[in-house]
Design a protein around this motif. Structure first.
Motif, PDB file in Angstrom:
ATOM      1  N   ARG A  28    -140.831  82.462 -64.479  1.00 11.72           N
ATOM      2  CA  ARG A  28    -141.709  81.785 -65.430  1.00 11.72           C
ATOM      3  C   ARG A  28    -141.987  80.349 -64.973  1.00 11.72           C
ATOM      4  O   ARG A  28    -143.119  79.858 -65.081  1.00 11.72           O
ATOM      5  CB  ARG A  28    -141.076  81.787 -66.828  1.00 11.72           C
ATOM      6  CG  ARG A  28    -141.119  83.129 -67.536  1.00 11.72           C
ATOM      7  CD  ARG A  28    -140.783  82.999 -69.013  1.00 11.72           C
ATOM      8  NE  ARG A  28    -139.404  82.582 -69.221  1.00 11.72           N
ATOM      9  CZ  ARG A  28    -138.375  83.430 -69.321  1.00 11.72           C
ATOM     10  NH1 ARG A  28    -138.582  84.741 -69.230  1.00 11.72           N
ATOM     11  NH2 ARG A  28    -137.163  82.982 -69.513  1.00 11.72           N
ATOM     12  N   PHE A  29    -140.953  79.703 -64.436  1.00  9.30           N
ATOM     13  CA  PHE A  29    -141.119  78.328 -63.960  1.00  9.30           C
ATOM     14  C   PHE A  29    -142.073  78.275 -62.764  1.00  9.30           C
ATOM     15  O   PHE A  29    -142.931  77.394 -62.672  1.00  9.30           O
ATOM     16  CB  PHE A  29    -139.754  77.748 -63.574  1.00  9.30           C
ATOM     17  CG  PHE A  29    -139.808  76.323 -63.111  1.00  9.30           C
ATOM     18  CD1 PHE A  29    -140.102  75.299 -63.989  1.00  9.30           C
ATOM     19  CD2 PHE A  29    -139.590  76.010 -61.781  1.00  9.30           C
ATOM     20  CE1 PHE A  29    -140.164  73.981 -63.573  1.00  9.30           C
ATOM     21  CE2 PHE A  29    -139.652  74.693 -61.345  1.00  9.30           C
ATOM     22  CZ  PHE A  29    -139.938  73.681 -62.248  1.00  9.30           C
ATOM     23  N   TYR A  30    -141.920  79.227 -61.839  1.00  6.29           N
ATOM     24  CA  TYR A  30    -142.831  79.302 -60.688  1.00  6.29           C
ATOM     25  C   TYR A  30    -144.275  79.476 -61.144  1.00  6.29           C
ATOM     26  O   TYR A  30    -145.203  78.906 -60.554  1.00  6.29           O
ATOM     27  CB  TYR A  30    -142.442  80.465 -59.771  1.00  6.29           C
ATOM     28  CG  TYR A  30    -141.243  80.201 -58.896  1.00  6.29           C
ATOM     29  CD1 TYR A  30    -140.615  78.962 -58.862  1.00  6.29           C
ATOM     30  CD2 TYR A  30    -140.732  81.208 -58.080  1.00  6.29           C
ATOM     31  CE1 TYR A  30    -139.530  78.726 -58.050  1.00  6.29           C
ATOM     32  CE2 TYR A  30    -139.636  80.977 -57.259  1.00  6.29           C
ATOM     33  CZ  TYR A  30    -139.028  79.742 -57.252  1.00  6.29           C
ATOM     34  OH  TYR A  30    -137.949  79.512 -56.451  1.00  6.29           O
ATOM     35  N   ASP A  31    -144.456  80.248 -62.193  1.00  2.25           N
ATOM     36  CA  ASP A  31    -145.801  80.470 -62.733  1.00  2.25           C
ATOM     37  C   ASP A  31    -146.356  79.160 -63.305  1.00  2.25           C
ATOM     38  O   ASP A  31    -147.507  78.777 -63.043  1.00  2.25           O
ATOM     39  CB  ASP A  31    -145.741  81.554 -63.804  1.00  2.25           C
ATOM     40  CG  ASP A  31    -147.120  81.932 -64.329  1.00  2.25           C
ATOM     41  OD1 ASP A  31    -148.134  81.590 -63.672  1.00  2.25           O
ATOM     42  OD2 ASP A  31    -147.195  82.568 -65.399  1.00  2.25           O
ATOM     43  N   GLN A  32    -145.527  78.463 -64.068  1.00  3.50           N
ATOM     44  CA  GLN A  32    -145.961  77.200 -64.671  1.00  3.50           C
ATOM     45  C   GLN A  32    -146.318  76.156 -63.608  1.00  3.50           C
ATOM     46  O   GLN A  32    -147.251  75.352 -63.783  1.00  3.50           O
ATOM     47  CB  GLN A  32    -144.851  76.641 -65.570  1.00  3.50           C
ATOM     48  CG  GLN A  32    -144.588  77.480 -66.817  1.00  3.50           C
ATOM     49  CD  GLN A  32    -143.326  77.043 -67.549  1.00  3.50           C
ATOM     50  OE1 GLN A  32    -142.661  76.083 -67.156  1.00  3.50           O
ATOM     51  NE2 GLN A  32    -142.987  77.755 -68.615  1.00  3.50           N
ATOM     52  N   GLU A  33    -145.577  76.162 -62.493  1.00  2.00           N
ATOM     53  CA  GLU A  33    -145.782  75.176 -61.432  1.00  2.00           C
ATOM     54  C   GLU A  33    -146.847  75.593 -60.436  1.00  2.00           C
ATOM     55  O   GLU A  33    -147.161  74.848 -59.504  1.00  2.00           O
ATOM     56  CB  GLU A  33    -144.456  74.926 -60.697  1.00  2.00           C
ATOM     57  CG  GLU A  33    -143.382  74.280 -61.548  1.00  2.00           C
ATOM     58  CD  GLU A  33    -143.786  72.897 -62.029  1.00  2.00           C
ATOM     59  OE1 GLU A  33    -144.267  72.100 -61.205  1.00  2.00           O
ATOM     60  OE2 GLU A  33    -143.631  72.626 -63.244  1.00  2.00           O
ATOM     61  N   ILE A  35    -146.667  78.093 -58.292  1.00  2.09           N
ATOM     62  CA  ILE A  35    -146.077  78.561 -57.029  1.00  2.09           C
ATOM     63  C   ILE A  35    -146.380  80.042 -56.831  1.00  2.09           C
ATOM     64  O   ILE A  35    -146.960  80.446 -55.826  1.00  2.09           O
ATOM     65  CB  ILE A  35    -144.551  78.328 -57.013  1.00  2.09           C
ATOM     66  CG1 ILE A  35    -144.205  76.880 -57.381  1.00  2.09           C
ATOM     67  CG2 ILE A  35    -143.965  78.689 -55.653  1.00  2.09           C
ATOM     68  CD1 ILE A  35    -144.789  75.850 -56.453  1.00  2.09           C
ATOM     69  N   ILE A  36    -145.958  80.846 -57.795  1.00  2.00           N
ATOM     70  CA  ILE A  36    -146.255  82.286 -57.785  1.00  2.00           C
ATOM     71  C   ILE A  36    -146.643  82.685 -59.203  1.00  2.00           C
ATOM     72  O   ILE A  36    -145.886  82.454 -60.146  1.00  2.00           O
ATOM     73  CB  ILE A  36    -145.026  83.116 -57.343  1.00  2.00           C
ATOM     74  CG1 ILE A  36    -144.678  82.820 -55.895  1.00  2.00           C
ATOM     75  CG2 ILE A  36    -145.317  84.607 -57.515  1.00  2.00           C
ATOM     76  CD1 ILE A  36    -143.475  83.597 -55.404  1.00  2.00           C
ATOM     77  N   SER A  37    -147.797  83.287 -59.335  1.00  2.00           N
ATOM     78  CA  SER A  37    -148.285  83.702 -60.648  1.00  2.00           C
ATOM     79  C   SER A  37    -148.443  85.217 -60.680  1.00  2.00           C
ATOM     80  O   SER A  37    -148.683  85.850 -59.639  1.00  2.00           O
ATOM     81  CB  SER A  37    -149.635  83.036 -60.960  1.00  2.00           C
ATOM     82  OG  SER A  37    -149.485  81.629 -60.991  1.00  2.00           O
TER      83      SER A  37
END
Length: 282
Positions: A28-33, A35-37
């Protein structure tokens, strides 16, 4: 855009977490940043799905993280994944790590030299016999600065103008403070008016800081105790030189092994006196 019918070929957050050994919170954090969605988000239940290609890119993210990249440096890896993109990223990271390597190298040298000084002081204190010896030192570059000297040792050793001078010129130094006096006769007689402060340069490079090469053959004696009693050690060197047909000077050096940097007890101070010598022709 991926359709709901294609989600059978995709992976849920739970599946990605299990396969890639990465927590759902991290995903979820990667999505917010950015990085990976997820490739598809269900409009009905807000479930997120990842394609096999996106799943595979997590391995790249992990590798980037292992090499020291920050999350902010990993953005757009997937969308700009090309030879030139990676080359630019790697070159930038190499330069950053090389700079960090140098900083760690500097700190390691400084700490090791200080540790060696403490060990040297311990050895001198345990085996002290106030004997004069001959010491050869290989020429090495030292940063230096000539200042007025008023026999205020604390002011000369805990030397704020010196420290500021080095910082202003981006110079890393290591090892003990050394004071060079123009005359080995005037220094113990308390008539010296100037002294050159010296410390070894970690990286001897061109800069606004003056340098001096320090080395040669010296008469050496360790003085244990207060600086105000150091004249007796100079007398021992002069007597030893006369008895062994050596010519001293003209300059002299005081190398502060243990001083105000380490202790406030002046009776614990350890100072090495170094006076250049050469054999008399007589």
């Amino acid at each position: 855009m991926t359709t709901v019918n294609e989600t059978k070929e995709m992976y849920t957050v739970g599946e990605v977490s299990k396969i890639c050994h990465i927590s759902k919170k991290t995903l979820r954090f990667y999505d917010q940043e950015g990085i990976i969605s997820p490739d598809y988000v269900s409009a009905k239940n807000n479930y997120r799905y990842y394609s096999k290609d996106t799943l595979s890119s997590i391995a790249i993210i992990k590798y980037y993280k292992q090499m020291g990249f920050k999350l902010c440096e990993m953005k757009n890896i997937n969308s700009k994944s090309s030879f030139y993109y990676h080359e630019k990223n790697f070159r930038s990271k190499i330069e950053e790590l090389q700079a960090e390597e140098r900083r760690i190298h500097d700190k390691l040298i400084e700490l090791s030299d200080w540790y060696d000084l403490l060990h040297e002081a311990q050895t001198v204190s345990e085996e002290y016999n106030d004997a004069v010896s001959i010491k050869y030192l290989t020429d090495e570059p030292y940063c230096c600065l000539t200042q007025d000297f008023h026999y205020d040792y604390m002011d000369s050793i805990l030397n704020i103008p010196w420290v500021n001078h080095l910082e202003d010129n981006d110079q890393a130094i290591t090892g003990p403070v050394i004071l060079k006096f123009p005359s080995y006769i005037e220094k113990p007689a308390k008539t010296s008016q100037t002294a050159m402060i010296m410390q070894k340069s970690v990286y001897p490079k061109e800069s606004a800081v003056s340098k001096i090469n320090f080395g040669g053959i010296f008469a050496s004696i360790y003085h244990v105790g207060d600086f105000n009693e150091i004249a007796t050690s100079y007398q021992k060197i002069a007597l030893w030189a006369a008895e062994n047909s050596y010519i001293c000077g003209p300059e002299c050096y005081e190398r502060y092994v243990v001083d105000y940097w380490t202790t406030k007890n002046s009776q614990k101070f350890v100072t090495e006196i170094l006076i250049p010598i050469k054999k008399s022709d007589c």
